[in-house]
Design a protein around this motif. Structure first.
Motif, PDB file in Angstrom:
ATOM      1  N   HIS A 492       0.827  -1.200   0.000  1.00 36.67           N
ATOM      2  CA  HIS A 492       0.000   0.000   0.000  1.00 36.67           C
ATOM      3  C   HIS A 492       0.871   1.264   0.000  1.00 36.67           C
ATOM      4  O   HIS A 492       0.592   2.225  -0.734  1.00 36.67           O
ATOM      5  CB  HIS A 492      -0.927   0.009   1.221  1.00 36.67           C
ATOM      6  CG  HIS A 492      -1.741   1.260   1.323  1.00 36.67           C
ATOM      7  ND1 HIS A 492      -2.904   1.445   0.619  1.00 36.67           N
ATOM      8  CD2 HIS A 492      -1.537   2.411   2.036  1.00 36.67           C
ATOM      9  CE1 HIS A 492      -3.382   2.650   0.887  1.00 36.67           C
ATOM     10  NE2 HIS A 492      -2.571   3.243   1.753  1.00 36.67           N
ATOM     11  N   LYS A 493       1.915   1.279   0.832  1.00 35.33           N
ATOM     12  CA  LYS A 493       2.786   2.454   0.897  1.00 35.33           C
ATOM     13  C   LYS A 493       3.515   2.684  -0.421  1.00 35.33           C
ATOM     14  O   LYS A 493       3.707   3.816  -0.865  1.00 35.33           O
ATOM     15  CB  LYS A 493       3.782   2.312   2.051  1.00 35.33           C
ATOM     16  CG  LYS A 493       3.134   2.416   3.428  1.00 35.33           C
ATOM     17  CD  LYS A 493       2.407   3.727   3.610  1.00 35.33           C
ATOM     18  CE  LYS A 493       1.783   3.838   4.997  1.00 35.33           C
ATOM     19  NZ  LYS A 493       0.993   5.067   5.150  1.00 35.33           N
ATOM     20  N   PHE A 494       3.922   1.590  -1.064  1.00 37.63           N
ATOM     21  CA  PHE A 494       4.575   1.741  -2.370  1.00 37.63           C
ATOM     22  C   PHE A 494       3.579   2.254  -3.410  1.00 37.63           C
ATOM     23  O   PHE A 494       3.958   2.987  -4.328  1.00 37.63           O
ATOM     24  CB  PHE A 494       5.200   0.418  -2.808  1.00 37.63           C
ATOM     25  CG  PHE A 494       6.572   0.198  -2.236  1.00 37.63           C
ATOM     26  CD1 PHE A 494       7.670   0.801  -2.810  1.00 37.63           C
ATOM     27  CD2 PHE A 494       6.771  -0.591  -1.111  1.00 37.63           C
ATOM     28  CE1 PHE A 494       8.940   0.619  -2.289  1.00 37.63           C
ATOM     29  CE2 PHE A 494       8.033  -0.778  -0.578  1.00 37.63           C
ATOM     30  CZ  PHE A 494       9.129  -0.174  -1.167  1.00 37.63           C
ATOM     31  N   THR A 495       2.318   1.901  -3.273  1.00 45.42           N
ATOM     32  CA  THR A 495       1.281   2.452  -4.153  1.00 45.42           C
ATOM     33  C   THR A 495       1.246   3.970  -4.028  1.00 45.42           C
ATOM     34  O   THR A 495       1.199   4.700  -5.030  1.00 45.42           O
ATOM     35  CB  THR A 495      -0.106   1.877  -3.784  1.00 45.42           C
ATOM     36  OG1 THR A 495      -0.072   0.458  -3.886  1.00 45.42           O
ATOM     37  CG2 THR A 495      -1.180   2.429  -4.708  1.00 45.42           C
ATOM     38  N   ASN A 519      -0.413   0.493 -10.077  1.00 45.32           N
ATOM     39  CA  ASN A 519      -1.526  -0.440 -10.268  1.00 45.32           C
ATOM     40  C   ASN A 519      -1.209  -1.809  -9.660  1.00 45.32           C
ATOM     41  O   ASN A 519      -2.037  -2.411  -8.956  1.00 45.32           O
ATOM     42  CB  ASN A 519      -1.817  -0.571 -11.764  1.00 45.32           C
ATOM     43  CG  ASN A 519      -3.175  -1.187 -12.030  1.00 45.32           C
ATOM     44  OD1 ASN A 519      -3.932  -1.470 -11.104  1.00 45.32           O
ATOM     45  ND2 ASN A 519      -3.485  -1.417 -13.294  1.00 45.32           N
ATOM     46  N   PHE A 520       0.023  -2.305  -9.896  1.00 45.05           N
ATOM     47  CA  PHE A 520       0.420  -3.617  -9.382  1.00 45.05           C
ATOM     48  C   PHE A 520       0.383  -3.642  -7.847  1.00 45.05           C
ATOM     49  O   PHE A 520      -0.189  -4.553  -7.240  1.00 45.05           O
ATOM     50  CB  PHE A 520       1.827  -3.970  -9.865  1.00 45.05           C
ATOM     51  CG  PHE A 520       2.436  -5.128  -9.121  1.00 45.05           C
ATOM     52  CD1 PHE A 520       2.059  -6.436  -9.403  1.00 45.05           C
ATOM     53  CD2 PHE A 520       3.372  -4.920  -8.102  1.00 45.05           C
ATOM     54  CE1 PHE A 520       2.600  -7.509  -8.701  1.00 45.05           C
ATOM     55  CE2 PHE A 520       3.913  -5.975  -7.396  1.00 45.05           C
ATOM     56  CZ  PHE A 520       3.525  -7.282  -7.699  1.00 45.05           C
ATOM     57  N   LEU A 526      -4.574  -5.053  -2.036  1.00 47.77           N
ATOM     58  CA  LEU A 526      -5.974  -5.441  -1.864  1.00 47.77           C
ATOM     59  C   LEU A 526      -6.106  -6.956  -1.707  1.00 47.77           C
ATOM     60  O   LEU A 526      -6.852  -7.445  -0.832  1.00 47.77           O
ATOM     61  CB  LEU A 526      -6.794  -4.958  -3.060  1.00 47.77           C
ATOM     62  CG  LEU A 526      -8.283  -5.312  -3.059  1.00 47.77           C
ATOM     63  CD1 LEU A 526      -8.970  -4.769  -1.810  1.00 47.77           C
ATOM     64  CD2 LEU A 526      -8.965  -4.789  -4.329  1.00 47.77           C
ATOM     65  N   GLN A 527      -5.379  -7.695  -2.522  1.00 43.49           N
ATOM     66  CA  GLN A 527      -5.420  -9.161  -2.447  1.00 43.49           C
ATOM     67  C   GLN A 527      -4.969  -9.649  -1.070  1.00 43.49           C
ATOM     68  O   GLN A 527      -5.603 -10.527  -0.451  1.00 43.49           O
ATOM     69  CB  GLN A 527      -4.524  -9.741  -3.541  1.00 43.49           C
ATOM     70  CG  GLN A 527      -4.430 -11.259  -3.535  1.00 43.49           C
ATOM     71  CD  GLN A 527      -3.363 -11.763  -4.507  1.00 43.49           C
ATOM     72  OE1 GLN A 527      -2.471 -11.021  -4.899  1.00 43.49           O
ATOM     73  NE2 GLN A 527      -3.474 -13.019  -4.894  1.00 43.49           N
ATOM     74  N   TYR A 546      -7.753   2.747  -3.535  1.00 46.58           N
ATOM     75  CA  TYR A 546      -6.466   2.975  -4.199  1.00 46.58           C
ATOM     76  C   TYR A 546      -6.383   2.247  -5.535  1.00 46.58           C
ATOM     77  O   TYR A 546      -5.760   2.735  -6.480  1.00 46.58           O
ATOM     78  CB  TYR A 546      -5.315   2.567  -3.275  1.00 46.58           C
ATOM     79  CG  TYR A 546      -4.912   3.673  -2.327  1.00 46.58           C
ATOM     80  CD1 TYR A 546      -3.789   4.451  -2.577  1.00 46.58           C
ATOM     81  CD2 TYR A 546      -5.675   3.961  -1.201  1.00 46.58           C
ATOM     82  CE1 TYR A 546      -3.425   5.481  -1.724  1.00 46.58           C
ATOM     83  CE2 TYR A 546      -5.323   4.981  -0.337  1.00 46.58           C
ATOM     84  CZ  TYR A 546      -4.200   5.747  -0.603  1.00 46.58           C
ATOM     85  OH  TYR A 546      -3.854   6.780   0.241  1.00 46.58           O
ATOM     86  N   VAL A 547      -7.002   1.067  -5.641  1.00 46.31           N
ATOM     87  CA  VAL A 547      -7.034   0.368  -6.931  1.00 46.31           C
ATOM     88  C   VAL A 547      -7.860   1.171  -7.928  1.00 46.31           C
ATOM     89  O   VAL A 547      -7.478   1.338  -9.092  1.00 46.31           O
ATOM     90  CB  VAL A 547      -7.606  -1.060  -6.776  1.00 46.31           C
ATOM     91  CG1 VAL A 547      -7.841  -1.690  -8.151  1.00 46.31           C
ATOM     92  CG2 VAL A 547      -6.662  -1.929  -5.967  1.00 46.31           C
ATOM     93  N   SER A 548      -8.987   1.716  -7.478  1.00 51.04           N
ATOM     94  CA  SER A 548      -9.833   2.510  -8.384  1.00 51.04           C
ATOM     95  C   SER A 548      -9.075   3.731  -8.902  1.00 51.04           C
ATOM     96  O   SER A 548      -9.240   4.138 -10.057  1.00 51.04           O
ATOM     97  CB  SER A 548     -11.118   2.944  -7.671  1.00 51.04           C
ATOM     98  OG  SER A 548     -10.870   3.974  -6.720  1.00 51.04           O
TER      99      SER A 548
END
Length: 687
Positions: A492-495, A519-520, A526-527, A546-548
């Motif tokens: 998440h933080k890398f996102t 995106n990855f 999330l997974q 965050y995925v959206s």
């Protein structure tokens, strides 16, 4: 005076020369020497003191009064033709020759040139050999930053000359001052000079007289190297070299110690002179100043401690015009100090190495002139990536702090519930986990270490932050195998980091790469959240959001964001992410830039609604503002964006009374103001 009297003068002079001054006076008083003869002898005796050290003078000083002068003794050749050129002016004079401005006179085309001629009194075979060698050297040096040889020949009275490209410019030091160049601009100009000198060295030629007056800069900013008159061919015989050096007019202020001492010169000699030139370009002064002296006194002046460097020098800012003199300290000091080393072997081995170190300085990389220890490279790493590194460190620290607080809260809750032993064991496990996370994030700085055993070895200690992130992000799952909660938080933080990094890339492929990484990591987070927390949890909702954000505008994006809002309302309505989600959803419903997704978001609303998109956006914006008040003051940017969304949705519904309460905050944003004004025009409220 009659001839017979000269013999009397000579005899009398030889008689009194051995006597001291008192004895001479007594001799003259007692003798009946004719007054005219006595006066002539006494006149000759006044030259005695000046003649005592005549034969102890060096050869150049001895010849100075006889043949070295600032101008030709004969009439100036201005107006005369030299080959196909007509001399029209003077450009400069040296010890053995002069340089004139000339114009092409054969009528084929107009061209200004510089004509260098030997002084008539130096037109002897030994000096002609030196002149011929200069012609041969210039013929071999075809480079954009070296003045070109155009022609050569002899005048009608057998005086040799060479014709060179005429450079209409000023010396490199004057150019820097006149244009108030900053430090980096001066260094880049100097690097071009290094390229020209390096080219000469590759052609086995040492200049031996590098100084600002021999480095002219054109109006376009191109430096030109001049005057190879005392250059040395690396392949020439020692006899030729020695004889040339005796009569060479080197400039003591820029001469290397080995030149002054009469030792063998090498390419390191030019590197020393370049160091002096760079020093003067940056400070407006010289590291060592030789007063206007000649011979042994000049040599004595230079046999002093090694030259100072910019940090030791009181800068003449009026001459140097450097905006920030402090910027020449540190690494630049070390670079200049290395180039000015007294021992040739301690200087840069090539001009290319000198220039490369300057490029490294400009680029904020570690320089070879300074020992590349770990702490030094770490500072350079920080300096190159200051903003990004601070952001990255804050992200990592926030991650570490968040996980640590979460662990402590879990342990405390279990302890208070009477599970003291279990809590102790849990604390040990979580402490070990926290240490592992800390070690993982501590690797960031290890990328500044170039040692073979270090993480940054394959980057040579010069990794950028984005390189570090790319490398570390690929190791998350392996480093924390079997710990999906930690893996998820790291992903998440890398996102977040990759999302923030976009828009700063210089090329489209790099931007796409960072978007793909965002995106990855969002999908992986999330997974892992679902794997650890189940299908319904506030952290699952956050990562759905965050995925959206990483998706293109379309139905998938709208449905995922709407689902995230509904889940967050249910699991933790006080979570700060919820008002941000609502604010984004409102924007996707109304702002013109998201027009292609307006209807997707309206249809995706949970629960389904019969409101139009402006009514739904108004409801989302109001809910967001209410929630923001629990976290922010009204001057917060997120709060202001919420008010703008609300104002726009109101004006589009023609709710002008309420609109007036909210739109003022949008006036600080020019783009937002334009959009609202267009809406007012559309609704007939503004002409």
């Amino acid at each position: 005076m009659q001839t017979e009297n000269w013999k009397k003068v000579k005899d009398l002079l030889l008689t009194v020369l051995p006597l001291d001054p008192f004895e001479r006076r007594s001799f003259f008083d007692k003798s009946s020497v004719d007054g005219e003869i006595r006066g002539e002898v006494e006149s000759l005796l006044t030259f005695e003191k000046n003649s005592e050290n005549l034969m102890n003078m060096n050869v150049v000083e001895f010849l100075r009064d006889f043949i070295i002068s600032d101008r030709f003794d004969e009439q100036t050749p201005i107006g005369q033709n030299v080959g196909i050129y007509k001399i029209v002016g003077e450009l400069g004079f040296g010890g053995m020759g002069a340089v004139y401005l000339a114009e092409r006179a054969d009528g084929k085309f107009k061209q200004k040139v510089a004509v260098k001629m030997l002084k008539r009194e130096f037109n002897v075979e030994r000096i002609r050999q030196t002149f011929r060698r200069e012609k041969e050297i210039l013929a071999a040096l075809v480079h954009p930053n070296i003045a070109r040889l155009l022609d050569a020949g002899k005048t009608d009275d057998n005086i040799p000359f060479i014709v060179m490209e005429y450079i209409a410019g000023v010396s490199v030091v004057d150019f820097c001052s006149a244009n108030s160049l900053d430090v980096n601009a001066r260094l880049k100009l100097f690097i071009k000079i290094c390229e020209a000198v390096g080219f000469a060295h590759r052609n086995l030629i040492i200049h031996r007289d590098l100084k600002p007056s021999n480095i002219m800069v054109t109006k376009s900013g191109d430096p030109k190297l001049l005057d190879f008159g005392i250059s040395k061919l690396l392949v020439e015989s020692s006899e030729t070299s020695k004889s040339t050096t005796i009569l060479s007019a080197m400039t003591p202020d820029y001469a290397s110690p080995e030149q002054i001492k009469g030792k063998m010169v090498t390419t390191a000699t030019d590197i020393y002179s370049l160091g002096v030139v760079l020093f003067q370009m940056l400070t407006g002064s010289l590291p060592l100043k030789v007063e206007n002296r000649a011979g042994p006194e000049a040599v004595s002046d230079l046999m002093r401690p090694p030259p100072v460097t910019p940090r030791d020098t009181k800068r003449d800012n009026a001459k140097s015009k450097i905006p920030n003199p402090k910027s020449v300290r540190g690494d630049l000091d070390n670079i200049i100090r290395k180039s000015l080393s007294e021992e040739p072997e301690r200087r840069y081995q090539t001009v290319e190495q000198f220039a490369a170190d300057l490029w490294r300085y400009i680029d904020g990389l570690p320089v070879s002139a300074r020992p590349a220890n770990f702490s030094y490279r770490a500072r350079k790493f920080y300096g190159r990536n200051k903003i990004a590194l601070i952001a990255g460190v804050l992200v990592f620290l926030s991650l570490l702090a968040g996980i640590t607080v979460s662990m402590m809260q879990t342990i405390e809750a279990r302890y208070q519930g009477g599970m003291a032993l279990a809590a102790q064991r849990e604390a040990e496990v979580e402490t070990a986990k926290a240490k592992k996370i800390s070690d993982f994030m501590g690797k960031v700085i290890s990328y500044a270490n170039p040692a073979w055993y270090a993480t940054g070895s394959r980057f040579g200690g010069d990794a950028k932050v984005i390189d570090v992130l790319d490398d570390l992000s690929d190791k998350i799952d392996a480093e924390f195998a079997g710990q999906p909660d930690v893996q998820a938080e790291l992903h998440h933080k890398f996102t977040e980091v990759y999302a923030q990094a976009q828009g700063r890339g210089k090329v489209a492929p790099r931007e796409k790469f960072m978007h793909d990484k965002q995106n990855f990591h969002a999908r992986r987070a999330l997974q892992l959240r679902k794997q650890h927390y189940g299908e319904k949890h506030e952290l699952v909702a956050k990562d759905m959001y965050y995925v959206s954000a990483a998706l293109e505008n379309g139905p998938d994006k709208a449905e995922l964001l709407a689902g995230a809002i509904a889940m967050m309302r249910e699991t933790n309505p006080d979570n700060l992410n919820l008002p941000h989600m609502l604010n984004d959803f409102a924007g996707f419903l109304i702002w013109p830039e998201f027009e292609s997704g307006h209807q997707y978001h309206l249809r995706a609303a949970i629960p389904p609604t019969d409101k139009n998109r402006y009514q739904l956006a108004e409801a989302c914006a109001r809910e967001a503002l209410r929630l923001f008040r629990g976290h922010y003051t009204e001057d917060n940017l997120a709060f202001q964006q919420g008010k703008c969304s609300l104002a726009y949705s109101l004006v589009m519904q023609n709710k002008m009374a309420e609109f007036e309460q909210h739109h003022n905050v949008c006036s600080q944003d020019e783009e937002m103001t334009d959009l609202i004004n267009l809406a007012l025009v559309k609704n007939g409220k503004l002409e």
